[in-house]
Enzyme design. Sequence first.
Site, PDB file in Angstrom:
ATOM      1  N   HIS A 527       0.918  -1.122  -0.150  1.00  0.00           N
ATOM      2  CA  HIS A 527      -0.121  -0.038  -0.126  1.00  0.00           C
ATOM      3  C   HIS A 527       0.722   1.300   0.103  1.00  0.00           C
ATOM      4  CE1 HIS A 527      -3.210   2.380   2.321  1.00  0.00           C
ATOM      5  NE2 HIS A 527      -3.124   2.721   1.014  1.00  0.00           N
ATOM      6  N   HIS A 532       1.607   4.998  -2.758  1.00  0.00           N
ATOM      7  CA  HIS A 532       1.452   6.435  -2.256  1.00  0.00           C
ATOM      8  C   HIS A 532       2.985   7.020  -2.431  1.00  0.00           C
ATOM      9  CE1 HIS A 532      -2.197   7.145   0.241  1.00  0.00           C
ATOM     10  NE2 HIS A 532      -2.000   5.689   0.000  1.00  0.00           N
ATOM     11  N   ASN A 722      -6.552  -0.822  -0.858  1.00  0.00           N
ATOM     12  CA  ASN A 722      -6.947   0.384   0.060  1.00  0.00           C
ATOM     13  C   ASN A 722      -8.394   0.029   0.627  1.00  0.00           C
ATOM     14  OD1 ASN A 722      -6.459   3.193   1.430  1.00  0.00           O
ATOM     15  ND2 ASN A 722      -8.307   3.379   0.311  1.00  0.00           N
TER      16      ASN A 722
END
Length: 867
Positions: A527, A532, A722
Amino acid sequence: MFGILGGGKGHKIKGTVVLMRKNVLDFNEIVSTANGGVLGVAGGLFGAANKVVGGIVDGATSVFSRNIALQLISATKTDGLGNGKVGKQTFLEKHLPTLPTLGDRQDAFNIYFEWDESFGIPGAFYIKNFMQAEFFLVSVTLEDIPNHGTIRFVCNSWVYNAKEYKKDRIFFANKTYIPNETPTPLVKYRKEELENLRGDGTGQRKESDRIYDYDVYNDLGNPDKSADLARPVLGGSSAYPYPRRGRTGRKATKRDPKSGTPTSDTYIPRDESFGHLKSSDFLTYGIKSLSQNVIPQFQSAFGLNAEFDKFDDVRGLFEGGLYLPTDVISKISPLPVLKEIFRTDGEQALKFPPPQAIKVSKSAWMTDEEFGREMLAGVNPCLIQRLQEFPPKSKLDSTVYGDQTSTITKEHLEINLGGLTVEEALNGNRLFILDHHDAVRPYLRKINDLPTAKSYATRTIPFVERRWAHRSHWLLNESLPHPRGDEFGAVSRVILPADQGAESTIWLLAKAYVVVNDSCYHQLMSHWLNTHATIEPFVIATNRHLSVLHPIYKLLLPHYRDTMNINGLARQSLINAGGIIEQSFLPGPFSVEMSSAVYKSWVFTDQALPADLIKRGMAIEDSSSPHGLRLPTEDYPYAADGPEIWATIKYGCKNTSFSTTSQMLLLHKIPNSKAFWKELVQVGHGDKKNEPWWAKMQTREEWIESCTTLIWTASALHAAVNFGQYPYGGYILNRPTQSRQFMPEIGSPEYDELAKNPQKVYSKTITGKNEALKDLTTTEVLSRHASDELYLGQRDGGEFWTFDKEPSEAFKRFGKRLAEIEDKISGRNKNSSLRNRNGPAQMPYTVLLPTSGEGLTFRGIPNSISI
C-alpha cells in the site's frame, strides 16, 4: 446570450468567471484556530465562519467584482517581440448567482474585454487578486470569439494576493500542444510558467507557493523531542534508498542536521490541497484528529494493559458499542467528521459499523478456506506466488544471515498431495507460496527485542486440489533468528493443520502470525510504498517539466489528485515516529525503514499488472487470450478482473493521448518530454537511477506502457489494496497487526492456559484493545470515499482536456468499456463455481468495480491516490 457588444473597433468580448470563496470549510483555517483538542476543532469549524481576514469581508460578492482583474493574452498576434499581445486589465462585473451550471458554493461573474481583430484569438490570461484572502478559480469562459467561437479555460487553482507572486498568475485555454507545436506567441509564457513551478531549490516554502521540488524522507523523526523518536533519513543512500517526496525547506533539527523539523502544517504546492472544495478533507483532517485527540482518549480510558478476553468482546464493538467515560465521549462526539465515522447510541456508547468480514458469518474468518481465499481476494492479493522451486530459498545474503532455506521437506508435503510427488505438484501448478520471510527476517531480531512484539519469519504453502484451500493441504514454516547469531541461519519449525483440542488453537495462532506479517507487508509495502510513495516523484516531475498545455500532462493530471496532500498528512500522523502505524503495527519504530529495504528490489516495469502476474507465476503469456494472459488458477479474482481494467487503461492512453495521427510519435525527440523522464529517474527515483530496466522512452510503445503502468498504480492497484482495509481489517481477529507473545510450547504453563481458555490466549497474543481501536478508527477513515470523488473514466466538471474529436470520442469509449467490465465483474461474483468470489465470509470481490457511491462501500476505483 451574445458575446460581442457594439460594432467596428471597440468590440467587447463577454466572459464568465467562476470561482469559490475561501470559507468555513477551509481546513487550513481550522488547523490554525483549533488549539483546544477536539472541542477546539469543533469550535474552529463553526467559529471560522465569522472570521474576518485582513479586515476585509471577502464573502461579499461586490468585493470580488472590485478586486479581481484579468488580462487576455493572444495566441495568434505578437507584441513585436514575438510574444503574445497582452490586453488591457479588466475587472469582474455583475455577480450571477443563478447561473444553472454552477456547482456547490460557486459564484459566477460577468467580465467584458476590449477586443479588435488586431488582438487575434486569446490563448491565455493573467489574473490578479487585490484582496488579502485567496480564492479558488474554477474556470473562465469566453463566448463567441469572432471566427473562432467559445474558448474555455479550466483553471481549478488557488489565487492569492498578487504580492505573493514574483510573476503574475497565468492560465491557458483548454487545448493541448506538444512543445514544438505551441503557437509562437505562447512559447514565452509556457516557459515562464514552468520556471515558476520549479523554483530555485532554496528557502522554506510558504502556503501560497506553487513550487514542486524534491527532498528525501528526513521528516519522519523528531530527535529534538526524544532520542527514541530519531529515525534514519530515507533516500539518498545505498543503506536506505527511497523515492523522493515534495521539498518543504524546513529547518534542520538541533540534534541531527540531516533531519527536518516536524510540523503540524506540512507544505505542499497549494493546488495539491483542495481545501474547502473536497469533502474528503473531512476524512483527511479526521486522521489528524484521531492521532492527536481520539486515540489518546482511548488510551486514557482503558489504560496501557487493556485486553480483549474473548471473541465476543471484539464483536461487541459493532453490536453493542464501546462504553466510555462521559468525559471521553464528550471530547470525541463534537467533531463532525467523527460523528460521521462512529455511530453513537446513548451518552456513553461508541459504536462502529460492522466490517463485511462478519456481516454474514461471525466465525468464517477462522476457516482455512477463508484464510486462503484472502490471499487471492483480500486486501493484499498481490503477494501470493506460484511455487516454482523446492524447497523455497532465500535471497538474503548468506554471509550475513547464514542458510535461510526453508526446512519444509518433501515428506511434509507429500502426505497431503493426494499421491502426487512434489515435482508433479510443481509441474502441475498446484503448489503456491505466501512468502514473508525475506522481508521480515532482517528485522526480526530487532522486532522481537521490543517489549510487546514477538513474531516469526513465515512461509505458507497451500496445495490446490479442486478448490483453492482444502483444509488439510497447508503447511506453515516459522523461523526465528539463531540464538548463537544471524550467521548460523534460523531455528525453524513446520506446523500442520489440526482441528481438535489445543492443537487446533496452535494452528489458529500459526495462521495469525502469518496474517500479522501480511498485514504489515500490505500496509507498509503493497500500500504505502508501492502506490503512495512511488507515485509522488511522478507528480513532482510532471509539474516541473510538462506544461499544462502538454497532452501527457492532461492525461496524467487526474491521476495525481490529492496524492501529495494525503502523503504529507501521512508523514505528519501515520508513518511518523510515534505515529499511528508505529503504535499499532508489529515493526513499531522499524516500520517505514523496512519498506526502504523492500524498495531495494522495486522495479517500475514490474508494476505493470501483466509483468507482475507473470513474475509471480500467477499468469502465463498466451497470445490467444484477449489480454495475452492465461491464469494457472482461474479462481483468482484480482488476476481475473485486473487485466481487463489494465487493458482498458492502456486503450485509453493509446487512443486519447498517443493516437497514430499525432506527433506524439516523436515524443522522445522533444526536450520537455525527455527532461521529464530523465529527472524522474535520476532525481525522483534517484536511488534507482542506474537500474537497467528503466524504459528509454524512445518509442511510442514505451510511453504508452509507462503511462499505463503509472495510471494503473495510482488508480486500480491503489483501490485493490486500500478500500478493503476496514471490510477485512476492521475485525481485528481476522486481520491482526501485532503479535505480542510466542507460540506456547507443549508442557509450558502458557500451553496449559491455551488448553483451558483458547480465546483468551489468542486475544492476548494478537493486537491489544488500544491498538485495535487505533487500527479500527484509522482504517475506517481510509476506506471511505468522498462525496465528490472522481472515478476512473471521469474528469473534473465533466471536462475532457481537449475539444479535438478523435481523443474525445476515444475517452467516451473508454468509459463505456469500464461500464462493461463492471457488469462482467458483477456477473462473476454471482457464479457459485468461483468459490473465491465470495468465500465462507460471503464477501463478493468488489474493489475493482470502477464506480462507487459515497462512504464505506467496499468498491470503486478513484482516478488517484486521494485517501
